[in-house]
Write a protein that holds these residues in place. Structure first.
Motif, PDB file in Angstrom:
ATOM      1  N   PHE A  50       5.570  -1.198  -5.957  1.00 45.44           N
ATOM      2  CA  PHE A  50       4.634  -0.567  -5.043  1.00 45.44           C
ATOM      3  C   PHE A  50       4.973  -1.013  -3.636  1.00 45.44           C
ATOM      4  CE2 PHE A  50       2.555  -0.299  -9.078  1.00 45.44           C
ATOM      5  CZ  PHE A  50       1.912   0.937  -9.031  1.00 45.44           C
ATOM      6  N   ILE A  51       5.005  -0.066  -2.731  1.00 49.89           N
ATOM      7  CA  ILE A  51       5.370  -0.325  -1.341  1.00 49.89           C
ATOM      8  C   ILE A  51       4.197   0.090  -0.462  1.00 49.89           C
ATOM      9  CG2 ILE A  51       6.989   0.280   0.504  1.00 49.89           C
ATOM     10  CD1 ILE A  51       8.906   1.165  -1.889  1.00 49.89           C
ATOM     11  N   VAL A  76       7.637  13.127  -5.323  1.00 48.40           N
ATOM     12  CA  VAL A  76       8.966  13.721  -5.277  1.00 48.40           C
ATOM     13  C   VAL A  76       9.838  13.006  -6.289  1.00 48.40           C
ATOM     14  CG1 VAL A  76      10.983  14.200  -3.834  1.00 48.40           C
ATOM     15  CG2 VAL A  76       8.704  14.323  -2.834  1.00 48.40           C
ATOM     16  N   GLN A  77      10.684  13.780  -6.970  1.00 45.71           N
ATOM     17  CA  GLN A  77      11.603  13.213  -7.961  1.00 45.71           C
ATOM     18  C   GLN A  77      13.032  13.581  -7.593  1.00 45.71           C
ATOM     19  OE1 GLN A  77      10.342  13.819 -12.137  1.00 45.71           O
ATOM     20  NE2 GLN A  77       8.700  15.017 -11.215  1.00 45.71           N
ATOM     21  N   TRP A  78      13.916  12.611  -7.702  1.00 46.25           N
ATOM     22  CA  TRP A  78      15.339  12.843  -7.505  1.00 46.25           C
ATOM     23  C   TRP A  78      16.040  12.562  -8.824  1.00 46.25           C
ATOM     24  CZ3 TRP A  78      12.320  10.056  -4.066  1.00 46.25           C
ATOM     25  CH2 TRP A  78      12.213  10.552  -2.778  1.00 46.25           C
ATOM     26  N   LYS A  79      16.967  13.433  -9.207  1.00 48.76           N
ATOM     27  CA  LYS A  79      17.761  13.220 -10.422  1.00 48.76           C
ATOM     28  C   LYS A  79      19.231  13.388 -10.086  1.00 48.76           C
ATOM     29  CE  LYS A  79      14.533  14.433 -14.044  1.00 48.76           C
ATOM     30  NZ  LYS A  79      14.316  15.228 -15.244  1.00 48.76           N
ATOM     31  N   VAL A 123       2.711   8.981  -3.548  1.00 47.20           N
ATOM     32  CA  VAL A 123       1.672   8.371  -2.724  1.00 47.20           C
ATOM     33  C   VAL A 123       0.450   8.182  -3.610  1.00 47.20           C
ATOM     34  CG1 VAL A 123       0.211   8.607  -0.690  1.00 47.20           C
ATOM     35  CG2 VAL A 123       2.545   9.509  -0.649  1.00 47.20           C
ATOM     36  N   VAL A 124       0.038   6.918  -3.822  1.00 42.88           N
ATOM     37  CA  VAL A 124      -1.067   6.648  -4.741  1.00 42.88           C
ATOM     38  C   VAL A 124      -2.383   6.316  -4.032  1.00 42.88           C
ATOM     39  CG1 VAL A 124       0.376   6.023  -6.698  1.00 42.88           C
ATOM     40  CG2 VAL A 124      -0.317   4.256  -5.074  1.00 42.88           C
ATOM     41  N   SER A 125      -2.331   5.869  -2.765  1.00 39.83           N
ATOM     42  CA  SER A 125      -3.580   5.576  -2.068  1.00 39.83           C
ATOM     43  C   SER A 125      -3.330   5.429  -0.570  1.00 39.83           C
ATOM     44  CB  SER A 125      -4.240   4.308  -2.610  1.00 39.83           C
ATOM     45  OG  SER A 125      -3.438   3.179  -2.359  1.00 39.83           O
ATOM     46  N   TYR A 126      -4.439   5.406   0.160  1.00 42.03           N
ATOM     47  CA  TYR A 126      -4.402   5.163   1.606  1.00 42.03           C
ATOM     48  C   TYR A 126      -5.547   4.230   1.941  1.00 42.03           C
ATOM     49  CZ  TYR A 126      -4.419   5.890   6.638  1.00 42.03           C
ATOM     50  OH  TYR A 126      -4.369   5.693   8.000  1.00 42.03           O
ATOM     51  N   ASP A 127      -5.249   3.167   2.683  1.00 40.31           N
ATOM     52  CA  ASP A 127      -6.264   2.197   3.078  1.00 40.31           C
ATOM     53  C   ASP A 127      -6.653   2.481   4.526  1.00 40.31           C
ATOM     54  OD1 ASP A 127      -7.685  -0.059   4.015  1.00 40.31           O
ATOM     55  OD2 ASP A 127      -6.630  -1.381   2.619  1.00 40.31           O
ATOM     56  N   GLU A 128      -7.839   3.023   4.699  1.00 39.50           N
ATOM     57  CA  GLU A 128      -8.321   3.386   6.033  1.00 39.50           C
ATOM     58  C   GLU A 128      -8.397   2.173   6.965  1.00 39.50           C
ATOM     59  OE1 GLU A 128      -9.069   5.855   8.939  1.00 39.50           O
ATOM     60  OE2 GLU A 128      -8.897   6.665   6.916  1.00 39.50           O
ATOM     61  N   ALA A 129      -8.759   1.015   6.437  1.00 38.67           N
ATOM     62  CA  ALA A 129      -8.900  -0.195   7.253  1.00 38.67           C
ATOM     63  C   ALA A 129      -7.558  -0.656   7.826  1.00 38.67           C
ATOM     64  CB  ALA A 129      -9.538  -1.313   6.438  1.00 38.67           C
ATOM     65  N   THR A 130      -6.517  -0.644   7.007  1.00 45.13           N
ATOM     66  CA  THR A 130      -5.199  -1.111   7.458  1.00 45.13           C
ATOM     67  C   THR A 130      -4.305   0.028   7.943  1.00 45.13           C
ATOM     68  OG1 THR A 130      -4.224  -0.928   5.252  1.00 45.13           O
ATOM     69  CG2 THR A 130      -5.251  -3.051   5.850  1.00 45.13           C
ATOM     70  N   LYS A 143       4.117   4.370  -4.964  1.00 41.28           N
ATOM     71  CA  LYS A 143       4.690   3.893  -6.223  1.00 41.28           C
ATOM     72  C   LYS A 143       6.126   4.409  -6.305  1.00 41.28           C
ATOM     73  CE  LYS A 143       4.069   3.961 -11.239  1.00 41.28           C
ATOM     74  NZ  LYS A 143       3.253   4.552 -12.332  1.00 41.28           N
ATOM     75  N   TYR A 144       7.037   3.474  -6.550  1.00 39.64           N
ATOM     76  CA  TYR A 144       8.461   3.779  -6.637  1.00 39.64           C
ATOM     77  C   TYR A 144       8.935   3.409  -8.039  1.00 39.64           C
ATOM     78  CZ  TYR A 144      13.484   3.069  -5.800  1.00 39.64           C
ATOM     79  OH  TYR A 144      14.852   3.111  -5.873  1.00 39.64           O
ATOM     80  N   VAL A 145       9.476   4.379  -8.764  1.00 38.03           N
ATOM     81  CA  VAL A 145      10.011   4.139 -10.101  1.00 38.03           C
ATOM     82  C   VAL A 145      11.456   4.637 -10.121  1.00 38.03           C
ATOM     83  CG1 VAL A 145       9.790   4.600 -12.575  1.00 38.03           C
ATOM     84  CG2 VAL A 145       7.734   4.471 -11.153  1.00 38.03           C
ATOM     85  N   ALA A 146      12.379   3.749 -10.506  1.00 33.66           N
ATOM     86  CA  ALA A 146      13.793   4.118 -10.578  1.00 33.66           C
ATOM     87  C   ALA A 146      14.326   3.753 -11.950  1.00 33.66           C
ATOM     88  CB  ALA A 146      14.593   3.394  -9.503  1.00 33.66           C
ATOM     89  N   SER A 147      15.007   4.696 -12.571  1.00 37.34           N
ATOM     90  CA  SER A 147      15.699   4.383 -13.817  1.00 37.34           C
ATOM     91  C   SER A 147      17.169   4.743 -13.656  1.00 37.34           C
ATOM     92  CB  SER A 147      15.077   5.127 -15.009  1.00 37.34           C
ATOM     93  OG  SER A 147      15.279   6.506 -14.897  1.00 37.34           O
TER      94      SER A 147
END
Length: 162
Positions: free
Chosen positions: A77-78, A29-32, A51-58, A64-68
């Motif tokens: 990365f959160i 999603v992008q906000w401008k 959303v870049v990945s999902y860890d099944e174990a955890t 990924k969060y990018v703000a300009s």
């Protein structure tokens, strides 16, 4: 000092089945919008969450969060176990009034969304309005201000990329 700050989602492809399929890897999603200072100066704002990945174990999602803001770009990365979902949207809408919110339909150039507008205060005294809708990450629009005046952002579009 900050006078107004709002994000507007940017236009992109919209798939009707997408609304029921999140969260999933690839949701983006992008906000401008713009950041306006009391001096009258303005800077463009562009924020992207993906959303870049999902860890099944955890059982955690990696986002990924990018703000300009103007020329400054921040990337981080959160990891979280709790992403917004269609079920959370249903709970948000059904409990909106109980949370002190207001149900509002938000029309954009590519669709109309049933939202719950919630207003909060930050520790620094800023007023933050968020319109929560049925999209990945939940926030259809956001408006931040440091005065008592009420402004509704001019919503142009919503971005959802696969």
């Amino acid at each position: 000092m900050l006078k107004h700050f709002f994000w507007i989602l940017a236009a992109a492809t919209l798939l009707t089945s997408f609304a029921q399929a999140y969260p999933r890897i690839g949701d983006k999603v992008q906000w401008k919008g713009s950041l306006q200072l009391k001096s009258g100066d303005s800077s463009p704002v562009h924020i992207t969450k993906e959303v870049v990945s999902y860890d099944e174990a955890t059982k955690k999602w990696r986002v990924k969060y990018v703000a300009s803001v103007g020329d400054k770009i921040t990337t981080e990365f959160i990891e979280t176990a709790d992403l917004y979902s269609p079920e959370k949207h249903k709970k948000m809408i059904s409990g909106c009034l109980d949370q002190g919110g207001k149900l509002e339909d938000v029309a954009t150039s590519i669709g109309k969304y049933q939202t719950c507008k919630l207003t909060t205060q930050t520790a620094s005294g800023m007023t933050v309005d968020k319109w929560w809708g049925d999209i990945p990450f939940g926030v259809v629009s956001r408006n931040t201000r440091d005065s008592a005046e009420v402004e509704t952002p001019d919503l142009n579009a919503i971005a959802r990329d696969l």
